[in-house]
Scaffold this motif. Sequence first.
Motif, PDB file in Angstrom:
ATOM      1  N   UNK A   1       0.837  -1.205   0.000  1.00  0.00           N
ATOM      2  CA  UNK A   1       0.000   0.000   0.000  1.00  0.00           C
ATOM      3  C   UNK A   1       0.874   1.258   0.000  1.00  0.00           C
ATOM      4  N   UNK A   2       1.912   1.276   0.812  1.00  0.00           N
ATOM      5  CA  UNK A   2       2.830   2.421   0.858  1.00  0.00           C
ATOM      6  C   UNK A   2       3.503   2.621  -0.495  1.00  0.00           C
ATOM      7  N   UNK A   3       3.928   1.523  -1.121  1.00  0.00           N
ATOM      8  CA  UNK A   3       4.558   1.634  -2.450  1.00  0.00           C
ATOM      9  C   UNK A   3       3.584   2.178  -3.496  1.00  0.00           C
ATOM     10  N   UNK A   4       2.320   1.761  -3.415  1.00  0.00           N
ATOM     11  CA  UNK A   4       1.314   2.274  -4.355  1.00  0.00           C
ATOM     12  C   UNK A   4       1.167   3.779  -4.174  1.00  0.00           C
ATOM     13  N   UNK A   5       1.119   4.235  -2.930  1.00  0.00           N
ATOM     14  CA  UNK A   5       1.011   5.673  -2.673  1.00  0.00           C
ATOM     15  C   UNK A   5       2.234   6.428  -3.189  1.00  0.00           C
ATOM     16  N   UNK A   6       3.405   5.855  -2.999  1.00  0.00           N
ATOM     17  CA  UNK A   6       4.622   6.523  -3.493  1.00  0.00           C
ATOM     18  C   UNK A   6       4.588   6.644  -5.016  1.00  0.00           C
ATOM     19  N   UNK A   7       4.157   5.586  -5.687  1.00  0.00           N
ATOM     20  CA  UNK A   7       4.068   5.603  -7.141  1.00  0.00           C
ATOM     21  C   UNK A   7       3.032   6.627  -7.593  1.00  0.00           C
ATOM     22  N   UNK A   8       1.880   6.657  -6.923  1.00  0.00           N
ATOM     23  CA  UNK A   8       0.839   7.631  -7.259  1.00  0.00           C
ATOM     24  C   UNK A   8       1.332   9.058  -7.049  1.00  0.00           C
ATOM     25  N   UNK A   9       2.027   9.283  -5.961  1.00  0.00           N
ATOM     26  CA  UNK A   9       2.521  10.626  -5.667  1.00  0.00           C
ATOM     27  C   UNK A   9       3.515  11.092  -6.726  1.00  0.00           C
ATOM     28  N   UNK A  10       4.390  10.199  -7.155  1.00  0.00           N
ATOM     29  CA  UNK A  10       5.360  10.538  -8.205  1.00  0.00           C
ATOM     30  C   UNK A  10       4.639  10.867  -9.507  1.00  0.00           C
ATOM     31  N   UNK A  11       3.661  10.044  -9.863  1.00  0.00           N
ATOM     32  CA  UNK A  11       2.927  10.260 -11.107  1.00  0.00           C
ATOM     33  C   UNK A  11       2.105  11.548 -11.071  1.00  0.00           C
ATOM     34  N   UNK A  12       1.435  11.808  -9.961  1.00  0.00           N
ATOM     35  CA  UNK A  12       0.575  12.992  -9.862  1.00  0.00           C
ATOM     36  C   UNK A  12       1.374  14.283  -9.742  1.00  0.00           C
ATOM     37  N   UNK A  13       2.602  14.211  -9.262  1.00  0.00           N
ATOM     38  CA  UNK A  13       3.441  15.406  -9.118  1.00  0.00           C
ATOM     39  C   UNK A  13       3.786  16.022 -10.465  1.00  0.00           C
ATOM     40  N   UNK A  14       3.717  15.232 -11.505  1.00  0.00           N
ATOM     41  CA  UNK A  14       4.097  15.697 -12.840  1.00  0.00           C
ATOM     42  C   UNK A  14       2.934  16.349 -13.585  1.00  0.00           C
ATOM     43  N   UNK A  15       1.746  16.290 -13.007  1.00  0.00           N
ATOM     44  CA  UNK A  15       0.568  16.794 -13.698  1.00  0.00           C
ATOM     45  C   UNK A  15      -0.104  17.888 -12.867  1.00  0.00           C
ATOM     46  N   UNK A  16      -0.267  19.055 -13.428  1.00  0.00           N
ATOM     47  CA  UNK A  16      -0.859  20.188 -12.703  1.00  0.00           C
ATOM     48  C   UNK A  16      -2.351  19.991 -12.436  1.00  0.00           C
ATOM     49  N   UNK A  17      -3.072  19.327 -13.334  1.00  0.00           N
ATOM     50  CA  UNK A  17      -4.512  19.183 -13.157  1.00  0.00           C
ATOM     51  C   UNK A  17      -4.873  18.162 -12.068  1.00  0.00           C
ATOM     52  N   UNK A  18      -3.923  17.356 -11.646  1.00  0.00           N
ATOM     53  CA  UNK A  18      -4.181  16.367 -10.594  1.00  0.00           C
ATOM     54  C   UNK A  18      -3.785  16.880  -9.219  1.00  0.00           C
ATOM     55  N   UNK A  19      -3.779  18.194  -9.041  1.00  0.00           N
ATOM     56  CA  UNK A  19      -3.308  18.787  -7.798  1.00  0.00           C
ATOM     57  C   UNK A  19      -4.106  18.320  -6.578  1.00  0.00           C
ATOM     58  N   UNK A  20      -5.437  18.296  -6.657  1.00  0.00           N
ATOM     59  CA  UNK A  20      -6.248  17.869  -5.512  1.00  0.00           C
ATOM     60  C   UNK A  20      -6.037  16.392  -5.213  1.00  0.00           C
ATOM     61  N   UNK A  21      -5.887  15.580  -6.250  1.00  0.00           N
ATOM     62  CA  UNK A  21      -5.604  14.160  -6.026  1.00  0.00           C
ATOM     63  C   UNK A  21      -4.256  13.980  -5.340  1.00  0.00           C
ATOM     64  N   UNK A  22      -3.288  14.802  -5.685  1.00  0.00           N
ATOM     65  CA  UNK A  22      -1.976  14.746  -5.048  1.00  0.00           C
ATOM     66  C   UNK A  22      -2.093  15.072  -3.563  1.00  0.00           C
ATOM     67  N   UNK A  23      -2.902  16.063  -3.229  1.00  0.00           N
ATOM     68  CA  UNK A  23      -3.116  16.433  -1.832  1.00  0.00           C
ATOM     69  C   UNK A  23      -3.752  15.262  -1.074  1.00  0.00           C
ATOM     70  N   UNK A  24      -4.697  14.576  -1.693  1.00  0.00           N
ATOM     71  CA  UNK A  24      -5.320  13.408  -1.068  1.00  0.00           C
ATOM     72  C   UNK A  24      -4.311  12.287  -0.850  1.00  0.00           C
ATOM     73  N   UNK A  25      -3.503  12.016  -1.864  1.00  0.00           N
ATOM     74  CA  UNK A  25      -2.516  10.939  -1.782  1.00  0.00           C
ATOM     75  C   UNK A  25      -1.520  11.206  -0.660  1.00  0.00           C
ATOM     76  N   UNK A  26      -1.083  12.449  -0.523  1.00  0.00           N
ATOM     77  CA  UNK A  26      -0.149  12.791   0.557  1.00  0.00           C
ATOM     78  C   UNK A  26      -0.758  12.539   1.929  1.00  0.00           C
ATOM     79  N   UNK A  27      -2.083  12.569   2.024  1.00  0.00           N
ATOM     80  CA  UNK A  27      -2.775  12.331   3.292  1.00  0.00           C
ATOM     81  C   UNK A  27      -3.149  10.863   3.482  1.00  0.00           C
ATOM     82  N   UNK A  28      -2.765  10.020   2.556  1.00  0.00           N
ATOM     83  CA  UNK A  28      -3.057   8.599   2.692  1.00  0.00           C
ATOM     84  C   UNK A  28      -4.437   8.192   2.234  1.00  0.00           C
ATOM     85  N   UNK A  29      -5.003   8.958   1.306  1.00  0.00           N
ATOM     86  CA  UNK A  29      -6.332   8.655   0.771  1.00  0.00           C
ATOM     87  C   UNK A  29      -6.216   8.457  -0.732  1.00  0.00           C
ATOM     88  N   UNK A  30      -6.786   7.363  -1.228  1.00  0.00           N
ATOM     89  CA  UNK A  30      -6.769   7.126  -2.669  1.00  0.00           C
ATOM     90  C   UNK A  30      -7.707   8.100  -3.358  1.00  0.00           C
TER      91      UNK A  30
END
Length: 142
Positions: A12-41
């Motif tokens: 689960x931690x690895x999935x979050x790390x991968x998601x965070x890396x992927x979302x960091x590269x996209x400006x439109x996924x900003x809110x999803x990035x904030x959720x991922x940093x808080x441990x929410x899919x």
Amino acid sequence: MNNRTPAYYRARIDVFRQLQTRLSKSAEDNMNLVLVRSGVFPPDQDEQESIKEYLRQNQYPDTPLSFTELCTYNTWFQMHPDKVCGTEKITSSREFPVTIRGDRQTIEDTIGRFLPAQKPESVASLELEALALELELQLLEL
């Protein structure tokens, strides 16, 4: 308590790390990035399927989680959902993207489940204890 293994939470931690890396590269996924940093899919992601995929692809040890792993991406609360005093809700706030909604009764019930059972003491026994303490103080003054 949850019956999932430490290997599950490591995946689960690895999935979050991968998601965070992927979302960091996209400006439109900003809110999803904030959720991922808080441990929410993010709502559009299938959490269980993503974790199962990582478990199939990688070998994770089943040793107890370290303190750092427990504190990463909301892991401790995922392991102990019975200790959360309410239900998790996603908000529109950037600073606090997740909130817990619960009423006073829910909070008292949750805390009460984990406190040791206390026997109700009668007023008379409390008065006797106070009297004994008062006498003990008087003896110490002599």
